[in-house]
Scaffold this active site. Structure first.
Site, mmCIF file in Angstrom:
data_model
loop_
_atom_site.group_PDB
_atom_site.id
_atom_site.type_symbol
_atom_site.label_atom_id
_atom_site.label_comp_id
_atom_site.label_asym_id
_atom_site.label_seq_id
_atom_site.Cartn_x
_atom_site.Cartn_y
_atom_site.Cartn_z
ATOM 1 N N ASP A 30 -5.052 -6.294 6.693
ATOM 2 C CA ASP A 30 -6.238 -5.970 6.175
ATOM 3 C C ASP A 30 -7.075 -7.041 5.950
ATOM 4 O O ASP A 30 -8.200 -7.037 6.228
ATOM 5 C CB ASP A 30 -5.814 -5.175 4.650
ATOM 6 C CG ASP A 30 -7.173 -4.283 4.167
ATOM 7 O OD1 ASP A 30 -8.012 -4.302 5.070
ATOM 8 O OD2 ASP A 30 -6.854 -3.751 3.360
ATOM 9 N N LYS A 83 4.937 -14.138 4.857
ATOM 10 C CA LYS A 83 5.212 -15.022 3.754
ATOM 11 C C LYS A 83 6.364 -14.953 3.429
ATOM 12 O O LYS A 83 6.677 -14.798 2.113
ATOM 13 C CB LYS A 83 4.003 -14.596 2.676
ATOM 14 C CG LYS A 83 3.857 -15.617 1.495
ATOM 15 C CD LYS A 83 3.001 -16.686 1.967
ATOM 16 C CE LYS A 83 2.938 -17.782 0.736
ATOM 17 N NZ LYS A 83 2.045 -18.963 0.893
ATOM 18 N N ASP A 118 -1.150 -17.498 4.766
ATOM 19 C CA ASP A 118 -2.196 -18.302 4.033
ATOM 20 C C ASP A 118 -2.772 -19.421 4.888
ATOM 21 O O ASP A 118 -3.982 -19.490 5.064
ATOM 22 C CB ASP A 118 -1.784 -18.770 2.620
ATOM 23 C CG ASP A 118 -0.288 -19.435 2.572
ATOM 24 O OD1 ASP A 118 0.316 -19.303 3.585
ATOM 25 O OD2 ASP A 118 0.061 -19.952 1.735
ATOM 26 N N TYR A 129 0.896 -1.339 0.159
ATOM 27 C CA TYR A 129 -0.106 -0.018 0.012
ATOM 28 C C TYR A 129 0.737 1.322 0.144
ATOM 29 O O TYR A 129 0.376 2.519 0.305
ATOM 30 C CB TYR A 129 -0.890 0.013 1.123
ATOM 31 C CG TYR A 129 -1.935 -1.148 1.273
ATOM 32 C CD1 TYR A 129 -2.478 -1.666 -0.200
ATOM 33 C CD2 TYR A 129 -2.620 -1.447 2.228
ATOM 34 C CE1 TYR A 129 -3.212 -2.558 -0.063
ATOM 35 C CE2 TYR A 129 -3.686 -2.419 2.193
ATOM 36 C CZ TYR A 129 -4.254 -3.020 1.051
ATOM 37 O OH TYR A 129 -5.096 -3.869 0.902
ATOM 38 N N ASP A 175 -10.306 -8.464 8.579
ATOM 39 C CA ASP A 175 -11.873 -8.875 7.898
ATOM 40 C C ASP A 175 -12.192 -10.338 8.221
ATOM 41 O O ASP A 175 -13.414 -10.397 8.248
ATOM 42 C CB ASP A 175 -11.903 -8.265 6.422
ATOM 43 C CG ASP A 175 -12.151 -6.687 6.438
ATOM 44 O OD1 ASP A 175 -11.637 -5.968 7.451
ATOM 45 O OD2 ASP A 175 -12.496 -6.198 5.296
HETATM 46 MG MG MG Z 1 -9.944 -3.186 4.906
#
Ligand code: MG
Ligand code: NAI
Length: 325
Positions: free
Chosen positions: A222, A166, A198, A120, A226
């Site tokens: 992120d 990772k 993962d 990001y 969620d």
């Molecule tokens: Mg989000």
């Protein structure tokens, strides 16, 4: 002098739940100086700016900011607001509360997500028609900062840390993240383990109760947070903090809920729990714990808003929480 708290209700249910959280903050005592400010779709329609300069400056100079949600302009509001407070950590507690219908009732963990870099960082380009690239940025300094925050957080609460990564594939970038987190972790008397992100996604679904504090690179945090939010079912329950060294921004995870906005039935729990995090950030640990206990007790006993299967209004729940305080 008193701490300065900037309150930005925003759009939609932000306007309904943020005032409820402010009432709770006022009830628990510290002598705060509140300043209300605008951001979001409505102010953009009026002035052309989703985040007016004045709001940005207020947040950049406040001790803490409590934000509700913005509609279509969410990204134009939140990203600069997070920058305005120089936040390096996104902290998201995900907890299943008794009395709510959680998919995984044993869930009680906290994501500590790196908030400034990774994929990001904004280095994306189209290098030729139909060919795009992205540069992932991982620095030792940001990795150290987030790891230190995560281990401090765990040390204070007597909990353990899982480092998500990772590094088997992204050897250089996540290799640096992992090595740095290990080095920082060695300074603390805190149990720690490491998990490939993962596999961690799968384990979180199956056995969320095994995790406490999960320290993550930006994108992993992120997505995984969620995913975990889905285990406790209910955006109306999830608070978050964007923490910097000198200031911080607190916000519910949810948005403006256009489907229920204006009806007075939004669940104020997420923003009240965000207010509890704000109190703790400023050092008012007892007040923060009182707010969390009052919200938790109200979730257990009811009244419940429609998202939790009840027919109570935002103000019914707010009154119940205030009564418990
Ligand atoms: Mg989000
Ligand atoms: P949303 O979180 O607003 O709503 C998703 C679902 O959850 C809806 O059914 C809503 O009624 C329910 N819900 C959310 N919070 C609730 C609460 N406190 N009480 C009861 N029910 C609740 O997400 P959605 O629908 O994806 O986005 C709606 C708008 O919000 C969009 O314009 C989006 O850009 C914005 N948004 C803003 C965010 C922010 O400012 N931080 C974050 C997410 C979305």
């Amino acid at each position: 002098g008193p701490e300065r708290i900037v309150v930005i209700p925003g759009d939609g249910i932000g306007k309904e739940v943020v005032p409820a959280a402010r009432e709770v903050l006022e009830a628990v005592g510290p002598d705060f100086e509140f300043e209300e400010a605008d951001a979001g779709d409505a102010v953009k329609a009026e002035t052309g700016e989703a985040l007016p300069e004045e709001t940005r400056d207020l947040a950049a100079n406040a001790d803490a900011t409590l934000f509700g949600a913005a509609g279509e302009t969410a990204a134009d509001v939140i990203i600069p607001l997070r920058r305005a407070v120089d936040s390096f950590a996104n902290v998201r507690p995900v907890r299943a509360y008794p009395g709510t219908d959680a998919l995984q009732p044993g869930t009680d963990l906290v994501f500590v997500r790196e908030n400034t870099e990774g994929v990001y960082a904004g280095h994306e380009s189209e290098i030729a028609p139909g060919v795009t690239t992205l540069t992932r940025v991982v620095t030792e300094s940001a990795s150290e900062e987030i790891a230190r925050y995560g281990f401090e957080y765990a040390a204070e609460r007597g909990s353990r840390v899982t480092i998500a990564h990772k590094a088997n594939v992204m050897r250089t970038t996540d290799g640096l993240f992992l090595d740095t987190a290990r080095r920082v972790g060695a300074e603390y008397d805190v149990d720690a383990d490491e998990a490939l992100m993962d596999a961690l996604a799968m384990h979180l679904v199956q056995r969320p109760e095994e995790y406490d504090v999960v320290v993550c690179p930006n994108l992993a945090g992120d997505v995984l947070s969620d995913l975990a939010a889905g285990l406790v079912g209910g955006l109306g329950l999830l608070p978050s903090a964007n923490v910097g060294d000198e200031r911080a921004l607190f916000e519910p995870v949810h948005g403006t809920a256009p489907d229920i906005a204006g009806q007075g039935v939004a669940n104020p729990s997420a923003v009240m729990l965000s207010a509890a995090m704000l109190l703790e950030y400023l050092g008012y640990d007892d007040a923060g714990e009182r707010v969390r206990s009052a919200v938790t007790a109200t979730l257990e006993s009811g009244p419940h808003t429609p998202d939790l299967g009840g027919d109570a209004t935002t103000s019914d729940v707010t009154e119940a929480v205030l009564a418990k305080l």
